[in-house]
Structures are given as structure tokens and as C-alpha cells.
Design a protein around this motif. Sequence first.
Motif, PDB file in Angstrom:
ATOM      1  N   GLY A  45       0.779  -1.221   0.000  1.00 17.84           N
ATOM      2  CA  GLY A  45       0.000   0.000   0.000  1.00 17.84           C
ATOM      3  C   GLY A  45       0.809   1.268   0.000  1.00 17.84           C
ATOM      4  O   GLY A  45       0.247   2.368   0.080  1.00 17.84           O
ATOM      5  N   GLN A  46       2.129   1.167  -0.103  1.00 17.15           N
ATOM      6  CA  GLN A  46       2.979   2.345  -0.116  1.00 17.15           C
ATOM      7  C   GLN A  46       3.337   2.742  -1.553  1.00 17.15           C
ATOM      8  O   GLN A  46       3.416   1.894  -2.443  1.00 17.15           O
ATOM      9  CB  GLN A  46       4.261   2.102   0.683  1.00 17.15           C
ATOM     10  N   LEU A  47       3.571   4.050  -1.744  1.00 17.24           N
ATOM     11  CA  LEU A  47       3.974   4.522  -3.062  1.00 17.24           C
ATOM     12  C   LEU A  47       5.380   4.022  -3.359  1.00 17.24           C
ATOM     13  O   LEU A  47       6.324   4.289  -2.614  1.00 17.24           O
ATOM     14  CB  LEU A  47       3.947   6.052  -3.109  1.00 17.24           C
ATOM     15  N   ALA A  48       5.525   3.295  -4.467  1.00 19.01           N
ATOM     16  CA  ALA A  48       6.799   2.650  -4.772  1.00 19.01           C
ATOM     17  C   ALA A  48       7.561   3.308  -5.919  1.00 19.01           C
ATOM     18  O   ALA A  48       8.790   3.268  -5.955  1.00 19.01           O
ATOM     19  CB  ALA A  48       6.565   1.178  -5.117  1.00 19.01           C
ATOM     20  N   ALA A  49       6.845   3.925  -6.868  1.00 15.36           N
ATOM     21  CA  ALA A  49       7.533   4.466  -8.054  1.00 15.36           C
ATOM     22  C   ALA A  49       6.619   5.421  -8.804  1.00 15.36           C
ATOM     23  O   ALA A  49       5.395   5.430  -8.624  1.00 15.36           O
ATOM     24  CB  ALA A  49       7.958   3.324  -8.973  1.00 15.36           C
ATOM     25  N   LEU A  50       7.251   6.218  -9.661  1.00 10.64           N
ATOM     26  CA  LEU A  50       6.540   7.068 -10.608  1.00 10.64           C
ATOM     27  C   LEU A  50       6.919   6.631 -12.013  1.00 10.64           C
ATOM     28  O   LEU A  50       8.095   6.472 -12.321  1.00 10.64           O
ATOM     29  CB  LEU A  50       6.922   8.539 -10.428  1.00 10.64           C
ATOM     30  N   LYS A  51       5.929   6.428 -12.848  1.00 11.13           N
ATOM     31  CA  LYS A  51       6.180   6.134 -14.253  1.00 11.13           C
ATOM     32  C   LYS A  51       5.873   7.383 -15.072  1.00 11.13           C
ATOM     33  O   LYS A  51       4.789   7.957 -14.953  1.00 11.13           O
ATOM     34  CB  LYS A  51       5.310   4.968 -14.735  1.00 11.13           C
ATOM     35  N   GLN A  52       6.845   7.789 -15.889  1.00  8.99           N
ATOM     36  CA  GLN A  52       6.705   9.009 -16.659  1.00  8.99           C
ATOM     37  C   GLN A  52       6.659   8.702 -18.158  1.00  8.99           C
ATOM     38  O   GLN A  52       7.346   7.793 -18.650  1.00  8.99           O
ATOM     39  CB  GLN A  52       7.878   9.952 -16.387  1.00  8.99           C
ATOM     40  N   ALA A  53       5.870   9.489 -18.874  1.00  4.99           N
ATOM     41  CA  ALA A  53       5.851   9.452 -20.335  1.00  4.99           C
ATOM     42  C   ALA A  53       5.851  10.899 -20.810  1.00  4.99           C
ATOM     43  O   ALA A  53       4.873  11.630 -20.585  1.00  4.99           O
ATOM     44  CB  ALA A  53       4.628   8.716 -20.859  1.00  4.99           C
ATOM     45  N   TRP A  54       6.956  11.326 -21.420  1.00 10.66           N
ATOM     46  CA  TRP A  54       7.133  12.718 -21.846  1.00 10.66           C
ATOM     47  C   TRP A  54       7.191  12.779 -23.363  1.00 10.66           C
ATOM     48  O   TRP A  54       8.116  12.243 -23.985  1.00 10.66           O
ATOM     49  CB  TRP A  54       8.433  13.294 -21.294  1.00 10.66           C
ATOM     50  N   THR A  55       6.236  13.459 -23.957  1.00 12.10           N
ATOM     51  CA  THR A  55       6.204  13.622 -25.408  1.00 12.10           C
ATOM     52  C   THR A  55       6.751  14.991 -25.775  1.00 12.10           C
ATOM     53  O   THR A  55       6.230  16.014 -25.344  1.00 12.10           O
ATOM     54  CB  THR A  55       4.768  13.466 -25.940  1.00 12.10           C
ATOM     55  N   PHE A  56       7.812  15.006 -26.586  1.00  9.73           N
ATOM     56  CA  PHE A  56       8.466  16.248 -26.988  1.00  9.73           C
ATOM     57  C   PHE A  56       7.736  16.903 -28.159  1.00  9.73           C
ATOM     58  O   PHE A  56       7.090  16.225 -28.966  1.00  9.73           O
ATOM     59  CB  PHE A  56       9.920  15.976 -27.381  1.00  9.73           C
TER      60      PHE A  56
END
Length: 215
Positions: A45-56
Motif C-alpha cells: 500500500g505504499q507509493l513505490a515508483a513514478l512512471k513518466q511518459a514525456w512527449t516532446f
Amino acid sequence: MTTLTKARFPLLALLLALVLLPRPAAAHPHVWVTMKTELVYGADGQLAALKQAWTFDDAFTAFALQGMEKQKDGSYGDDVLKPLAEVNITSLKEYEYFVRGKTATAKLAFKDPTDYYLTYENEALTLHFTLPLAKPAPAKGSLTVEIYDPTAFVSFSFAEKDPVKMVAAPAGCSQQVVSPEPPASSTLSEAFFSNLTSASTYGAQFADKITVKCP
């Protein structure tokens, strides 16, 4: 691109190797990124990671891929996209990957990115990567994630559709996206921006924020 610019912005200098990027005086930002973020929670139940998707933006994409060989179907192969993804991730480390986070009592620390890669669709490059937390953050209470370039060279904005998702979050958790007002035309000199560093606070006023609350 000047030597000073290459030293100040290694991500751009390396990604745009041998490319001269026009820079009108006092015009910031120079690169625009549309982003999506996933907040990934673990079985505990803990925050483990951030997934990012960046479109230039299309102009930056065109510069980055100038001279690169396309495949017959108009796409780019791994021989092009993998080295560019490596350059992006390596160069972003100095800027802490443009991501800051905190709970009510402490800052969030992140490990180096994993699962990073580039995709090319609709004539735009998108950088995907996962930022694991050095220590998972308890879900209970509130936390904030800010995404911004401290030098204001890169402008970030969330995608209009599904900008943020919570994956496996505990029941009752909610999130909200807070975007700043678009910056007014800058009257600051190019010398001012050239003197900004990864430790500068100027760009924080343009941060896009994710606020999360869990019971």
C-alpha cells in the motif's frame, strides 16, 4: 548552439549533437513536453515508483532525429532510439529528472530510472521511464509531486486526457492535478537564463503539481 549552452544543458546538447538550435534572444522556454504520470503503489500500500511518459514537441523531435535513418515504414529502429534514450536518462540525472516530491514531513528521494526507452509516434518522440523511490512512501496522509525545469528551458504540461493515474493505490485515495498559469512573455535577458543552474529555483514557479490524499 554555443559551448556555454552545451555545458549548461547537457541533455539538449547531447541529444542534439551536431545540430544548431536557433535561440531567439530572451525566448524561454525552448522545448515543450506533454506528460503523463502513473503513481505506482506496492502490495504493502505504499507509493513505490513514478512512471513518466514525456512527449516532446515536433520541432525538438525533428532536431533530435535530424540525419537519423528511418525504416521503410517511416519509424525509427532500436539502433536510433536506444542510444537517444540512454543519453536522455544520463543527462537528466543532474536535474534530478525534473521531478521533486514530498510528504507532509519529508522529501521523497528517488533511485536512478529503470525501464527507460523512447517511442516515435505521430512524428513525436516520447521518453518513457520509471523512477523508483529510494524508500517507499506511506500512502496515508498527503504527498505532492512537482515536475519542472529549474532553468525554465523546458516547459512541461500535463496531457489533457488521463494526465495522472494511480496504480494499485489503497481504497479512498484521490489525486488532483494543479497546473500553473502560462508564463507571460519574458523580458529577462538571455544572460539571466544562461546563469541558471540545476540548483536554481526560478523554474519552480512554473511547476506542474500532483497532490495525493489517502485516508
